[in-house]
Each structure stands twice: as structure tokens, then as C-alpha cells.
Enzyme design. Structure first.
Site, PDB file in Angstrom:
ATOM      1  N   VAL A  60       0.932  -0.874   0.242  1.00 32.58           N
ATOM      2  CA  VAL A  60       0.202  -0.440   0.218  1.00 32.58           C
ATOM      3  C   VAL A  60       0.354   1.364   0.129  1.00 32.58           C
ATOM      4  O   VAL A  60       0.038   1.772  -0.207  1.00 32.58           O
ATOM      5  CB  VAL A  60      -1.045   0.064   1.355  1.00 32.58           C
ATOM      6  CG1 VAL A  60      -1.896  -0.738   0.889  1.00 32.58           C
ATOM      7  CG2 VAL A  60      -0.177   0.176   2.619  1.00 32.58           C
ATOM      8  N   TYR A  61       1.834   1.061   0.358  1.00 28.26           N
ATOM      9  CA  TYR A  61       3.364   2.465   0.369  1.00 28.26           C
ATOM     10  C   TYR A  61       3.214   2.626  -1.168  1.00 28.26           C
ATOM     11  O   TYR A  61       3.495   2.319  -1.670  1.00 28.26           O
ATOM     12  CB  TYR A  61       4.352   2.465   0.929  1.00 28.26           C
ATOM     13  CG  TYR A  61       4.615   1.472   2.191  1.00 28.26           C
ATOM     14  CD1 TYR A  61       3.037   1.663   3.157  1.00 28.26           C
ATOM     15  CD2 TYR A  61       5.607   1.376   2.955  1.00 28.26           C
ATOM     16  CE1 TYR A  61       3.422   1.854   4.216  1.00 28.26           C
ATOM     17  CE2 TYR A  61       6.060   0.466   4.386  1.00 28.26           C
ATOM     18  CZ  TYR A  61       4.001   1.185   4.923  1.00 28.26           C
ATOM     19  OH  TYR A  61       5.063   0.436   6.071  1.00 28.26           O
ATOM     20  N   SER A  62       1.751   4.378  -0.905  1.00 28.14           N
ATOM     21  CA  SER A  62       2.604   4.953  -2.360  1.00 28.14           C
ATOM     22  C   SER A  62       1.691   4.019  -3.205  1.00 28.14           C
ATOM     23  O   SER A  62       2.037   4.151  -4.486  1.00 28.14           O
ATOM     24  CB  SER A  62       3.687   5.470  -2.549  1.00 28.14           C
ATOM     25  OG  SER A  62       4.439   6.287  -1.921  1.00 28.14           O
ATOM     26  N   ASP A  63       0.766   3.535  -3.321  1.00 34.07           N
ATOM     27  CA  ASP A  63      -0.082   2.409  -4.329  1.00 34.07           C
ATOM     28  C   ASP A  63       0.592   1.727  -4.655  1.00 34.07           C
ATOM     29  O   ASP A  63       0.665   1.216  -6.142  1.00 34.07           O
ATOM     30  CB  ASP A  63      -0.962   3.843  -4.994  1.00 34.07           C
ATOM     31  CG  ASP A  63      -1.823   2.983  -6.311  1.00 34.07           C
ATOM     32  OD1 ASP A  63      -2.429   1.890  -4.955  1.00 34.07           O
ATOM     33  OD2 ASP A  63      -1.903   3.656  -7.439  1.00 34.07           O
ATOM     34  N   GLY A  64       1.724   1.172  -4.298  1.00 38.67           N
ATOM     35  CA  GLY A  64       2.457  -0.199  -4.809  1.00 38.67           C
ATOM     36  C   GLY A  64       3.967   0.523  -5.500  1.00 38.67           C
ATOM     37  O   GLY A  64       5.157   0.217  -5.420  1.00 38.67           O
TER      38      GLY A  64
END
Length: 326
Positions: free
Chosen positions: A60-64
Site C-alpha cells: 500500500v505504500y504510495s499505491d505500490g
């Protein structure tokens, strides 16, 4: 750099883990302060030069895009067998049904997506980011076991949950002869010590490696209480962790400053040294968006606090409401 075994496994990890939530494409998630690819690469390269071999990210960090940036840099700067890559699963990755959680469907889809973004055939540590109250833990543990047996992960870990939940997950795995959690990534620092009550003793008893997030309390332990940063001004989650205990926490921050001044070292080194001296802790996860963040983290490994200093740092702590699980 010092190295240690990750829990009861035979895998060696550096006593500092570089957390990679700080790296990603700005605008692709809730954190506008993240460093993009070109800005992030020097930090990953320097971490390796300082002896850090342990890197933690999440789908999930920065949408992958964190996984993408970290994967590219590690492929360019390191040999795969010499580094330890950890990522996580649970958070929402797309709208609609099955876009989040720890169902078998979600886990099997997300491990493949993470491997593609990271550009690797396996991760060393695959962690559940939070507890999924809508999926039976039996389903989750069996799916994680199958991920390991498929060679897509070497070990599995957990993060931010109640001690009874970790105990239940361990029991389910043992009862079915499934792969067991080897790590707990929880919230531990001088401003939040509630994990000392049950979670840390449980981890020690069960041989679980502890790799705490936010060991510097979102940077609050490294600066004056009223000072701000680009991150603190936009970090709604972080602000919520300290609102109810501000008066007591301020005193602890001031005590860190006193010990650091007497030692002649930055506050970050003192706060991290306190975490590192706890026998249950394997490797705190630190974020780095400035060069000195890495220097201070590595220096903290060698900073040995006296019993009097530890007592001075701890004596003003007051019980806090349980936090960090969302």
C-alpha cells in the site's frame, strides 16, 4: 553494523532496518512528502554502504510505487542473496470487493503483484499489515503457508495486533503444521511503551523477532516538542497517536534532549539506543529522508546507555491508550 538472527530463524539481519514508506511517487497515496525514484535511490545506496541489509516496504505504500522504487534500487546496488526484503499485505489496493484484507484470494493476488513490482522471485519476509476481522485466521494462515511452500516467501510475519491475536495465530499454525510467524512489527518507542505489557514478553517466550515501526515516534523524539516538519504537518495518523498524552509526552521528549546533551550526541541516537537495548528487539525500522537519519541510526547501534540513563528516560512515562492498530 551489527547483525543478529531474525527471531529463531537462521537468517541474519542488520540491527537497523530501513523502512521504505518514505519512498514512492508523490500523489500516489496519503503522504505528499515521500521521495520519488531519483531522490530515494541515494538513501538506499547509502544504507547498503553502511551495512544495512534489511529493507521493509508494503504493497500500500504510495499505491505500490514504493515497492517499485525499492526493487529497482536493490537490483542495481546489491546482490539478491545478500539482502533481506520484507513487504506487507492487507491494505486496500483497488476499489470494490476483494481489494483488501487477508482472504486467500487477496493474499494470492497480492503476493504476485508485490513480486512483480519488486522485480524479485521471492521476498524474505511477507507480513500481514494488520489483523483482518472479516477473514478467519485459519484461512489467512493456510494461504500464507502456501505462499511459503510455493517459494514466494521465505518467512512470514505479523504487525500491530493484540497479543491474544498473535497467540491465536501461532496456535492455529502449530495445530495444522502450517508455517509460523517469525516476526512482529509493532509500535514501540519512548512515547509508547504499552507493548511491554504483553506483546514483548510473548514474543520473547515464542522466539518471535521484534522489528518495531516508528521507534522515533514520527520524529517527535528527535526535536523540540513544538517543532514541526513537512511530514508532521500532513501526517493525520501520526498526530492522532499523541494528542491525548501530549503533556506527559512533552516531558519525555525533554528528557531525551537532556540525556543527548549530556552525551554530546543527537537525540535520535539516544531514542534509538533505548529501543535497541531492549532484549526483545531485533531491529527497529527507521525512515530516512535526510542523510543524517541513516548516520544517526547506525551510530545508535554502538551507543550503550547506562542503567541510570535508561531509568531517567523511562521514569516520566505514563500509561497510554492502545494505539497503532489502524
Amino acid at each position: 553494523m551489527q547483525f543478529t538472527k531474525l527471531g529463531r530463524t537462521g537468517m541474519d539481519v542488520s540491527r537497523i532496518c530501513l523502512g521504505c514508506m518514505s519512498y514512492g511517487v508523490p500523489g500516489r497515496g496519503p503522504h505528499p512528502w515521500v521521495l520519488d525514484n531519483d531522490e530515494a535511490r541515494p538513501f538506499i545506496q547509502k544504507a547498503l554502504e553502511l551495512g544495512i541489509n534489511f529493507f521493509d516496504t508494503a504493497n500500500v505504500y504510495s499505491d505500490g510505487t514504493s515497492e517499485e522504487i525499492v526493487g529497482r534500487a536493490l537490483r542495481d546496488f546489491a546482490k539478491r542473496d545478500e539482502i533481506v526484503i520484507a513487504t506487507k499485505v492487507h491494505g486496500r489496493m483497488h476499489k470494490g470487493p476483494n481489494g483488501a484484507g487477508l482472504s486467500r484470494k487477496a493474499i494470492m493476488s497480492e503476493i504476485d503483484a508485490s513480486l512483480r513490482r519488486l522485480g524479485t522471485e521471492y521476498v524474505d519476509l511477507y507480513q500481514i499489515h494488520r489483523w483482518d476481522y472479516e477473514t478467519p485466521i485459519e484461512e489467512t494462515m493456510e494461504a500464507l503457508h502456501d505462499v511459503v511452500k510455493a517459494g514466494k516467501a521465505r518467512y512470514i510475519g505479523a504487525s500491530s495486533m493484540y497479543a491474544w491475536q498473535l497467540s491465536k495465530a501461532l496456535h492455529v499454525a502449530e495445530r495444522h503444521n502450517w508455517t509460523r510467524f517469525v516476526t512482529m512489527q509493532n509500535y514501540v518507542n519512548l512515547l509508547y511503551r504499552e507493548e511491554e505489557r504483553e506483546m514483548l514478553p510473548l514474543c520473547q517466550e515464542e522466539g518471535i523477532g521484534v522489528i518495531p515501526w516508528s521507534p522515533l515516534a514520527r520524529g517527535r523524539l528527535t526535536r523540540d516538542w513544538d517543532a514541526t516538519s513537512a511530514r508532521s504537518e500532513t501526517d493525520d495518523f501520526g498526530r492522532g497517536l499523541y494528542v491525548k498524552s501530549a503533556d506527559a509526552d512533552r516531558q519525555v521528549v525533554e528528557r531525551v534532549a537532556e540525556v543527548a546533551k549530556a552525551r554530546g550526541v543527537p537525540r535520535a541516537q539516544v531514542a534509538l539506543a533505548w529501543v535497541l537495548q531492549k532484549s526483545a528487539i531485533t531491529a527497529p525500522i527507521i525512515g530516512a529522508t535526510k542523510t543524517h537519519h541513516l548516520d544517526d541510526a547506525v551510530a545508535a547501534v554502538s551507543l550503550k546507555l547506562t542503567a541510570d540513563e535508561v531509568a531517567k528516560l523511562e521514569e516520566l512515562y505514563v500509561p497510554h491508550a492502545v494505539a497503532g492498530f489502524k
